[in-house]
Scaffold this motif. Sequence first.
Motif, mmCIF file in Angstrom:
data_model
loop_
_atom_site.group_PDB
_atom_site.id
_atom_site.type_symbol
_atom_site.label_atom_id
_atom_site.label_comp_id
_atom_site.label_asym_id
_atom_site.label_seq_id
_atom_site.Cartn_x
_atom_site.Cartn_y
_atom_site.Cartn_z
ATOM 1 N N ASP A 1 0.857 -1.187 0.000
ATOM 2 C CA ASP A 1 0.000 0.000 0.000
ATOM 3 C C ASP A 1 0.890 1.233 0.000
ATOM 4 O O ASP A 1 1.422 1.637 1.040
ATOM 5 C CB ASP A 1 -0.913 -0.024 1.231
ATOM 6 N N LEU A 2 1.020 1.850 -1.154
ATOM 7 C CA LEU A 2 1.879 3.018 -1.273
ATOM 8 C C LEU A 2 1.054 4.292 -1.166
ATOM 9 O O LEU A 2 -0.071 4.394 -1.656
ATOM 10 C CB LEU A 2 2.608 3.014 -2.621
ATOM 11 N N ALA A 3 1.633 5.277 -0.550
ATOM 12 C CA ALA A 3 0.957 6.567 -0.413
ATOM 13 C C ALA A 3 0.773 7.230 -1.764
ATOM 14 O O ALA A 3 -0.214 7.922 -2.001
ATOM 15 C CB ALA A 3 1.750 7.472 0.521
ATOM 16 N N VAL A 4 1.666 6.994 -2.694
ATOM 17 C CA VAL A 4 1.569 7.581 -4.034
ATOM 18 C C VAL A 4 0.322 7.067 -4.732
ATOM 19 O O VAL A 4 -0.378 7.815 -5.425
ATOM 20 C CB VAL A 4 2.839 7.263 -4.848
ATOM 21 N N LYS A 5 0.015 5.801 -4.552
ATOM 22 C CA LYS A 5 -1.160 5.206 -5.186
ATOM 23 C C LYS A 5 -2.430 5.877 -4.672
ATOM 24 O O LYS A 5 -3.350 6.160 -5.448
ATOM 25 C CB LYS A 5 -1.193 3.713 -4.905
ATOM 26 N N LYS A 6 -2.488 6.183 -3.394
ATOM 27 C CA LYS A 6 -3.657 6.857 -2.830
ATOM 28 C C LYS A 6 -3.793 8.268 -3.398
ATOM 29 O O LYS A 6 -4.894 8.731 -3.693
ATOM 30 C CB LYS A 6 -3.549 6.924 -1.311
ATOM 31 N N ILE A 7 -2.678 8.955 -3.567
ATOM 32 C CA ILE A 7 -2.718 10.318 -4.106
ATOM 33 C C ILE A 7 -3.178 10.290 -5.554
ATOM 34 O O ILE A 7 -3.990 11.097 -5.985
ATOM 35 C CB ILE A 7 -1.345 11.007 -3.974
ATOM 36 N N VAL A 8 -2.677 9.367 -6.328
ATOM 37 C CA VAL A 8 -3.038 9.259 -7.746
ATOM 38 C C VAL A 8 -4.514 8.908 -7.878
ATOM 39 O O VAL A 8 -5.189 9.383 -8.791
ATOM 40 C CB VAL A 8 -2.133 8.239 -8.461
ATOM 41 N N ASP A 9 -5.044 8.096 -6.974
ATOM 42 C CA ASP A 9 -6.460 7.739 -7.029
ATOM 43 C C ASP A 9 -7.343 8.958 -6.771
ATOM 44 O O ASP A 9 -8.459 9.054 -7.299
ATOM 45 C CB ASP A 9 -6.784 6.645 -6.016
ATOM 46 N N VAL A 10 -6.900 9.907 -5.973
ATOM 47 C CA VAL A 10 -7.683 11.093 -5.641
ATOM 48 C C VAL A 10 -7.689 12.087 -6.803
ATOM 49 O O VAL A 10 -8.693 12.747 -7.079
ATOM 50 C CB VAL A 10 -7.128 11.749 -4.356
ATOM 51 N N ILE A 11 -6.610 12.193 -7.529
ATOM 52 C CA ILE A 11 -6.505 13.152 -8.638
ATOM 53 C C ILE A 11 -7.285 12.597 -9.830
ATOM 54 O O ILE A 11 -7.116 11.439 -10.202
ATOM 55 C CB ILE A 11 -5.032 13.377 -9.016
ATOM 56 N N PRO A 12 -8.065 13.414 -10.442
ATOM 57 C CA PRO A 12 -8.815 12.947 -11.612
ATOM 58 C C PRO A 12 -7.858 12.601 -12.772
ATOM 59 O O PRO A 12 -6.858 13.277 -12.994
ATOM 60 C CB PRO A 12 -9.708 14.135 -11.997
ATOM 61 N N PRO A 13 -8.206 11.565 -13.521
ATOM 62 C CA PRO A 13 -7.332 11.135 -14.628
ATOM 63 C C PRO A 13 -7.126 12.217 -15.681
ATOM 64 O O PRO A 13 -6.061 12.274 -16.298
ATOM 65 C CB PRO A 13 -8.047 9.934 -15.213
ATOM 66 N N ARG A 14 -8.107 13.086 -15.908
ATOM 67 C CA ARG A 14 -7.973 14.124 -16.924
ATOM 68 C C ARG A 14 -6.902 15.127 -16.504
ATOM 69 O O ARG A 14 -6.139 15.608 -17.348
ATOM 70 C CB ARG A 14 -9.299 14.807 -17.142
ATOM 71 N N MET A 15 -6.814 15.439 -15.248
ATOM 72 C CA MET A 15 -5.810 16.396 -14.763
ATOM 73 C C MET A 15 -4.405 15.813 -14.958
ATOM 74 O O MET A 15 -3.484 16.528 -15.319
ATOM 75 C CB MET A 15 -6.066 16.714 -13.294
ATOM 76 N N ILE A 16 -4.313 14.523 -14.742
ATOM 77 C CA ILE A 16 -3.003 13.877 -14.925
ATOM 78 C C ILE A 16 -2.633 13.886 -16.379
ATOM 79 O O ILE A 16 -1.475 14.154 -16.744
ATOM 80 C CB ILE A 16 -3.043 12.452 -14.362
#
Length: 168
Positions: free
Chosen positions: A150-165
């Motif tokens: 369980d990585l903290a980066v994965k949680k952050i990426v899940d919160v950010i909308p894919p379009r913004m990325i």
Amino acid sequence: FIEEFVNDQSFGRDPTIMDILNGNVCEYVTAQYTTDCAGYTNGHSFGLLGLFTKYEQVSETVYEYFQSPDKSFEYTRLLLIPYGIAIANLHFSIYDICDYLSTYLVDLFNTTAENEKSNILALFVASLGVLMLSLVVLRGYVLRRLHGLDLAVKKIVDVIPPRMIADN
């Protein structure tokens, strides 16, 4: 010197080498030197190591010549002609034996190397197999552990909308 080689157990593994060093060395000499060789080895009682000792004993004749007050031509001829014949025969006997011994040792080395080549190849293949198997097992274990981590980066990426990325 001879007793050291007779009692040394490291040479006892090969009977041919022991026979040359301490046994009937005259069987390894060409036929023309066999009679002289029997005399040099005291009736086949010692081998090549004893021949070197005999070589030294024969050379004492020259020492006797230089110690002698008589340096006449006749005395020199009577003393040194048998010496020259004995040294020549002894030299050729030793040469024949050393030639046989060196050929035997090279053949023994080649035979041992050929026998060990298959053992080394089998050991190499087994080592390579163990290495590959361990790499596969370790890779599977590490990937399984990383996937479940369980990585903290994965949680952050899940919160950010894919379009913004995708836009950034």
